[in-house]
Design an enzyme around this catalytic site. Structure first.
Site, mmCIF file in Angstrom:
data_model
loop_
_atom_site.group_PDB
_atom_site.id
_atom_site.type_symbol
_atom_site.label_atom_id
_atom_site.label_comp_id
_atom_site.label_asym_id
_atom_site.label_seq_id
_atom_site.Cartn_x
_atom_site.Cartn_y
_atom_site.Cartn_z
ATOM 1 N N HIS A 241 -4.167 -9.525 9.612
ATOM 2 C CA HIS A 241 -3.082 -10.089 10.399
ATOM 3 C C HIS A 241 -3.592 -10.351 11.814
ATOM 4 O O HIS A 241 -4.578 -9.750 12.255
ATOM 5 C CB HIS A 241 -1.899 -9.124 10.440
ATOM 6 N N GLU B 211 -2.556 -9.492 14.772
ATOM 7 C CA GLU B 211 -2.626 -8.339 15.667
ATOM 8 C C GLU B 211 -3.792 -7.419 15.306
ATOM 9 O O GLU B 211 -4.507 -6.941 16.192
ATOM 10 C CB GLU B 211 -1.313 -7.544 15.630
ATOM 11 N N CYS C 226 4.513 -6.700 11.950
ATOM 12 C CA CYS C 226 4.924 -6.046 10.706
ATOM 13 C C CYS C 226 4.686 -4.541 10.829
ATOM 14 O O CYS C 226 4.072 -4.088 11.793
ATOM 15 C CB CYS C 226 4.125 -6.629 9.532
ATOM 16 N N CYS D 246 0.938 -3.662 11.387
ATOM 17 C CA CYS D 246 0.451 -4.029 12.716
ATOM 18 C C CYS D 246 1.075 -3.161 13.794
ATOM 19 O O CYS D 246 0.389 -2.759 14.741
ATOM 20 C CB CYS D 246 0.725 -5.498 12.985
#
Length: 158
Positions: free
Chosen positions: A55, A57, A85, A88
């Site tokens: 992801h 991040e 999410c 993250c």
């Protein structure tokens, strides 16, 4: 919102836009800032790398930590195009970032097909009620790694 905050969040959004246009990943971008200077930028590369943890991040945290030669980002701020999410958000907490800013929220993400509500609800359930079959294996030596860690003289606490 300060001019700097507006500039940084727009940069995260633009990274997300470019990522979608490139076809290399999802609509997410993140930047990490230290002392008003960008030290890391990243996008979602889940499909490009076949890595479900890639992801924006997480990718940005990895880059920033490598650049700073540290596993903590205590003096850093994270700007994300979208509310992180659960994975993250956990990584952001573990990184000890000073502050998190995001643009779109988790409901906006859900409306676009990125709904994490299932994960949030699963985390709160007892292990035996989760959809992922999970079993605690009560093995005799299960505490050995922790005991070794606690007795390790040269450990680096985190």
């Amino acid at each position: 919102m300060t001019q700097e905050q507006k500039m940084f969040i727009n940069q995260a959004i633009e990274l997300a836009n470019e990522n979608v246009k490139s076809g290399k990943g999802g609509p997410f971008g993140a930047i990490i800032v230290k002392n008003n200077k960008v030290i890391a930028t990243a996008v979602n590369t889940v499909t490009a790398t076949n890595d479900p943890t890639a992801h924006a991040e997480i990718n940005a945290i990895r880059i920033a930590c490598d650049k700073l030669n540290s596993f903590q980002l205590a003096d850093c701020e994270i700007y994300s195009s979208c509310e992180p999410c659960p994975m993250c958000l956990g990584a952001i907490y573990w990184s000890r970032a000073k502050k998190l800013y995001f643009a779109a929220d988790k409901n906006d993400a859900a409306n676009a097909g990125f709904d994490d509500s299932f994960i949030y609800s699963e985390i709160e359930l007892p292990i035996i009620r989760r959809k992922l079959s999970t079993q605690l294996l009560n093995i005799e030596n299960k505490l050995e790694p922790f005991q070794l860690w606690q007795n390790q003289q040269s450990k680096i606490d985190y």
